[in-house]
Design a protein around this motif. Structure first.
Motif, PDB file in Angstrom:
ATOM      1  N   LEU A 318      21.465  60.037  33.782  1.00 43.81           N
ATOM      2  CA  LEU A 318      23.015  59.893  33.733  1.00 43.81           C
ATOM      3  C   LEU A 318      23.726  60.517  32.698  1.00 43.81           C
ATOM      4  O   LEU A 318      23.320  60.718  31.303  1.00 43.81           O
ATOM      5  N   SER A 319      24.724  61.353  33.100  1.00 43.79           N
ATOM      6  CA  SER A 319      25.414  61.899  32.061  1.00 43.79           C
ATOM      7  C   SER A 319      27.005  61.568  32.320  1.00 43.79           C
ATOM      8  O   SER A 319      27.614  61.199  33.129  1.00 43.79           O
ATOM      9  N   TYR A 320      27.714  61.565  30.854  1.00 43.31           N
ATOM     10  CA  TYR A 320      28.927  61.002  30.764  1.00 43.31           C
ATOM     11  C   TYR A 320      29.583  62.164  29.968  1.00 43.31           C
ATOM     12  O   TYR A 320      29.467  62.425  28.953  1.00 43.31           O
ATOM     13  N   SER A 321      30.782  62.754  30.794  1.00 47.31           N
ATOM     14  CA  SER A 321      31.479  63.741  30.058  1.00 47.31           C
ATOM     15  C   SER A 321      33.073  63.370  29.990  1.00 47.31           C
ATOM     16  O   SER A 321      33.526  62.769  30.770  1.00 47.31           O
ATOM     17  N   SER A 322      33.728  63.582  28.775  1.00 48.56           N
ATOM     18  CA  SER A 322      35.034  63.341  28.718  1.00 48.56           C
ATOM     19  C   SER A 322      35.982  64.684  28.223  1.00 48.56           C
ATOM     20  O   SER A 322      35.443  65.214  27.241  1.00 48.56           O
ATOM     21  N   ARG A 323      36.898  64.949  29.042  1.00 47.21           N
ATOM     22  CA  ARG A 323      37.700  65.980  28.490  1.00 47.21           C
ATOM     23  C   ARG A 323      39.112  65.546  28.021  1.00 47.21           C
ATOM     24  O   ARG A 323      39.570  64.595  28.921  1.00 47.21           O
ATOM     25  N   TRP A 324      39.678  66.107  27.079  1.00 44.32           N
ATOM     26  CA  TRP A 324      40.854  65.515  26.649  1.00 44.32           C
ATOM     27  C   TRP A 324      42.089  66.711  27.161  1.00 44.32           C
ATOM     28  O   TRP A 324      42.022  67.868  26.727  1.00 44.32           O
ATOM     29  N   ILE A 325      42.970  66.147  28.026  1.00 43.10           N
ATOM     30  CA  ILE A 325      43.873  67.154  28.366  1.00 43.10           C
ATOM     31  C   ILE A 325      45.422  66.434  28.192  1.00 43.10           C
ATOM     32  O   ILE A 325      45.486  65.383  27.900  1.00 43.10           O
ATOM     33  N   GLU A 326      46.157  67.730  28.480  1.00 40.05           N
ATOM     34  CA  GLU A 326      47.684  67.137  28.494  1.00 40.05           C
ATOM     35  C   GLU A 326      48.075  67.218  30.110  1.00 40.05           C
ATOM     36  O   GLU A 326      47.956  68.342  30.505  1.00 40.05           O
ATOM     37  N   ASN A 327      48.270  66.093  30.725  1.00 41.36           N
ATOM     38  CA  ASN A 327      48.551  66.081  32.070  1.00 41.36           C
ATOM     39  C   ASN A 327      49.871  66.539  32.473  1.00 41.36           C
ATOM     40  O   ASN A 327      50.720  66.967  31.641  1.00 41.36           O
ATOM     41  N   TRP A 328      50.251  66.665  33.836  1.00 43.93           N
ATOM     42  CA  TRP A 328      51.584  67.086  34.344  1.00 43.93           C
ATOM     43  C   TRP A 328      52.634  66.483  33.919  1.00 43.93           C
ATOM     44  O   TRP A 328      53.591  67.104  33.919  1.00 43.93           O
ATOM     45  N   VAL A 329      52.599  65.005  33.498  1.00 44.50           N
ATOM     46  CA  VAL A 329      53.941  64.451  33.328  1.00 44.50           C
ATOM     47  C   VAL A 329      53.824  64.544  31.674  1.00 44.50           C
ATOM     48  O   VAL A 329      54.771  63.565  31.107  1.00 44.50           O
ATOM     49  N   GLY A 330      53.150  65.260  31.070  1.00 49.55           N
ATOM     50  CA  GLY A 330      53.252  65.431  29.468  1.00 49.55           C
ATOM     51  C   GLY A 330      52.583  64.317  28.741  1.00 49.55           C
ATOM     52  O   GLY A 330      52.560  64.389  27.444  1.00 49.55           O
ATOM     53  N   ALA A 331      51.456  63.433  29.300  1.00 47.62           N
ATOM     54  CA  ALA A 331      50.922  62.404  28.525  1.00 47.62           C
ATOM     55  C   ALA A 331      49.483  62.863  28.234  1.00 47.62           C
ATOM     56  O   ALA A 331      49.044  63.818  29.133  1.00 47.62           O
TER      57      ALA A 331
END
Lengths: 346, 277
Positions: A318-331
């Motif tokens: 199993l692999s688990y990945s997390s990506r930190w983004i700024e979404n379209w509503v600014g959060a």
């Protein structure tokens, strides 16, 4: 012109399709090692990959085996929702679910069989599917859709250059059938909208060299690696799958531990979309103890963790990945994905 | 060893960078994507200003649509909320239907028919029927919202921008925005008609003195109403044309309705132009 000045020009290109389709999705590989280690898989030969990421490692192969593996990620329900919306079968709940998304969604799956022996390897992936969709602009929803089915055949061969150097070359042919469009929701329902979803094909041929330098006398056994990927020719240019090469430069050490094997690697993945200085860099590690291997890696805006286990000729993980983004509503938010893989050796 | 030291320094750099993760920018620096982001964040004025600058530089359909959608967003019109109206269009009514007038209104018209000396009886009746026929459209447009006068101005801007759009999707979007504007205007007109009806009933019941001896249209501001009806019909005609551009196979069946609406509007305008000016 100096080589330093020339390199950015050679590696410059763009994977733009309205919304940014991650390069590792469109041009990358779908297997656990790639997801867990990212570019660091070019500096190490860890994990049960069909063939090593860096073809130079094929020269270090000591035995031969035939392997079949299956890999898939989550987001299947989202795929169904988008299909329903585009086929006109969606209801209000489907629309509500899709339009409440604040970021793109991705899905990928892969089946691959490979044979490897010292200095040579071959792998055939009859079915790799990737899917990306992004819906933004609530006033007039704009949809970016990339759906592709790939078949690929890879050959790797390599050898030694003196005592400490190894080289390898991967010859890769890929046939892609895909839909890659950006359109508004109104475009999708007017007469003649079927043409939006007409599949296109692309045949690609790549030559991907790799180099490995080892210092085997040292206790930490450091190694330096170089690999070029996606260097080749496509019969039909498309911004979704550009002929956009990438350069991987990295190194790894084997940390001496009393129990198990611990490997630590660092890689710089340089390509057309490379942004800030820290973006191409990735630090990865793997620790193998008995039948279990734990791996993980860190990048500028993401990380991944996972494990693989063997039982006789079977393996899974199993692999688990997390990506930190700024979404379209600014959060800001973490995008989390879980992948699983299983396979067996013959 | 030197290589291990270099490796350690670079590794520490990555660790430091990872400890303060940099959020991934989903727009990739694309100005159009950034404008979409502003619309989704409710920064409509900023999105309009950015898109206007972008449109001046690159007058492409996708930027035109984005700018129109920014105006629509400022007017409070979000297509995602009216998905049923987008995919649920049937052909618009092809003929003005008999009205469903109130008994009191019908009684008033019966009285009018007994007064052949009054000019404009026929036109007033026709106007009432057209207004009532809009109730058929109201059912069709029930899913669509209305907007206030400021919103209507934004919608006019959006419609103007999309006028040059040659893609079917863009024309469908124009049809939708046009129908929202049409509905807003019809609602305004309905309120106006209620006042007219109230005044007419008061005059004919003898509660109010009226200039009915010369011209029944003078009881109400018929000219203003005729101008309004012309505007509504023009809007309807444009919406139908846009809809026909999006669905070419239905275009032919819509032509009759458009021609008929045009004739009625022209007649209103002719009569309204002379009445009580």
């Amino acid at each position: 012109m100096s080589l330093v000045r020339l390199l950015p020009l050679v590696f410059w290109g763009s994977v733009a399709l309205g919304a940014q389709v991650p390069r590792e999705l469109s041009l990358g590989r779908s297997d656990s090692a790639s997801k867990l280690l990212g570019g660091v898989c070019f500096t190490t030969d860890t994990g049960r990959q069909a063939l090593p990421c860096n073809p130079a490692f094929i020269s270090r192969e000591t035995g031969s085996d035939f392997r079949v593996q299956f890999f898939a990620g989550n987001n299947i329900s989202y795929l169904r929702d988008v299909s329903e919306l585009l086929s006109g079968e969606g209801d209000e709940a489907t629309v509500e679910r899709l339009f409440s998304q604040t970021r793109p969604s991705e899905m990928e799956a892969n089946v691959e069989g490979a044979y490897r022996q010292p200095l040579f390897g071959i792998a055939f992936a009859p079915y790799r599917i990737i899917y990306f969709s992004a819906i933004r602009n609530r006033a007039l929803p704009v949809i970016t859709l990339l759906a592709a089915r790939e078949q690929s055949l890879r050959f790797q061969l390599g050898s030694y250059l003196g005592e400490d150097w190894s080289w390898g070359l991967q010859v890769r042919g890929v046939r892609r059938e895909f839909i890659a469009r950006t359109f508004t929701i109104a475009d999708a329902v007017v007469e003649g909208s079927d043409s939006l979803f007409a599949a296109q094909t692309q045949n690609a041929f790549y030559l991907e060299p790799g180099l490995l330098k080892e210092w085997t006398d040292s206790a930490w056994k450091p190694q330096f690696t170089l690999a070029v990927t996606d260097l080749g020719y496509v019969d039909r240019k498309d911004e979704a799958f550009p002929a956009s090469p990438a350069l991987n430069v990295g190194g790894a050490v084997h940390v001496p531990v009393g129990l198990g094997i611990w490997e630590l690697g660092l890689n710089a993945h340089l390509h057309s979309d490379s942004g800030a200085w820290s973006e191409p860099l990735r630090l990865g590690t793997s620790y193998e103890l008995g039948v279990t291997r734990f791996s993980g890696s860190l990048g500028a805006s993401d990380h991944a963790l996972g494990f693989q286990m063997n039982y006789k000729d079977f393996f899974g993980g199993l692999s688990y990945s997390s990506r930190w983004i700024e979404n379209w509503v600014g959060a800001n938010e973490w995008v989390r994905t879980v992948f699983f893989e299983f396979g067996f050796d013959l | 060893m030197k290589i291990i030291k270099i490796f350690s320094v670079l590794g520490m750099a990555v660790l430091l960078a990872a400890c303060q993760p940099r959020e991934q920018d989903l727009t990739g620096g694309d100005p159009l994507e950034k404008a979409y982001q502003k619309i989704d964040r409710g920064q409509y004025d900023q999105a309009i200003s950015d898109l206007e600058a972008l449109y001046l530089k690159t007058p492409k359909n996708e930027i035109r649509e984005a700018l129109a959608s920014a105006y629509a967003a400022r007017a409070g019109i979000f297509v995602e909320r009216y998905w049923g109206a987008v995919v649920g269009f049937g052909a618009p009514p092809g003929k003005v239907r008999p009205s469903k007038m109130s008994e009191a209104t019908l009684q008033m018209f019966r009285q009018l028919e007994q007064r052949p000396e009054l000019k404009g009886r026929k036109e007033l009746r026709q106007l009432a029927e057209v207004l009532s026929s809009f109730s058929v459209w109201m059912d069709r447009l029930e899913l669509l919202p209305t907007t206030d006068s400021a919103g209507q101005e934004d919608l006019r801007e959006a419609l103007f921008l999309l006028q040059e759009h040659d893609g079917r999707g863009g024309r469908l979007y124009r049809a939708i925005l046009g129908l929202v504007l049409l509905k807003s205007q019809i609602v305004d007109g309905y309120e106006g008609w209620e006042k007219i009806e109230e005044r007419l009933l008061a005059v004919f019941s003898g509660n109010l003195p009226g200039n009915t001896k010369q011209d029944v249209l003078c009881v109400v501001d018929f000219a203003a109403f005729a101008d309004w009806s012309l505007d509504v019909v023009v809007r309807l005609r444009e919406a139908v044309q846009d809809y026909g551009a999006a669905f070419p196979s239905k275009k032919k069946s819509l032509v009759t309705a458009v021609e008929q609406s045009n004739q009625i509007a022209a007649e209103f305008h002719r009569v309204g132009g002379q009445a009580c000016r």
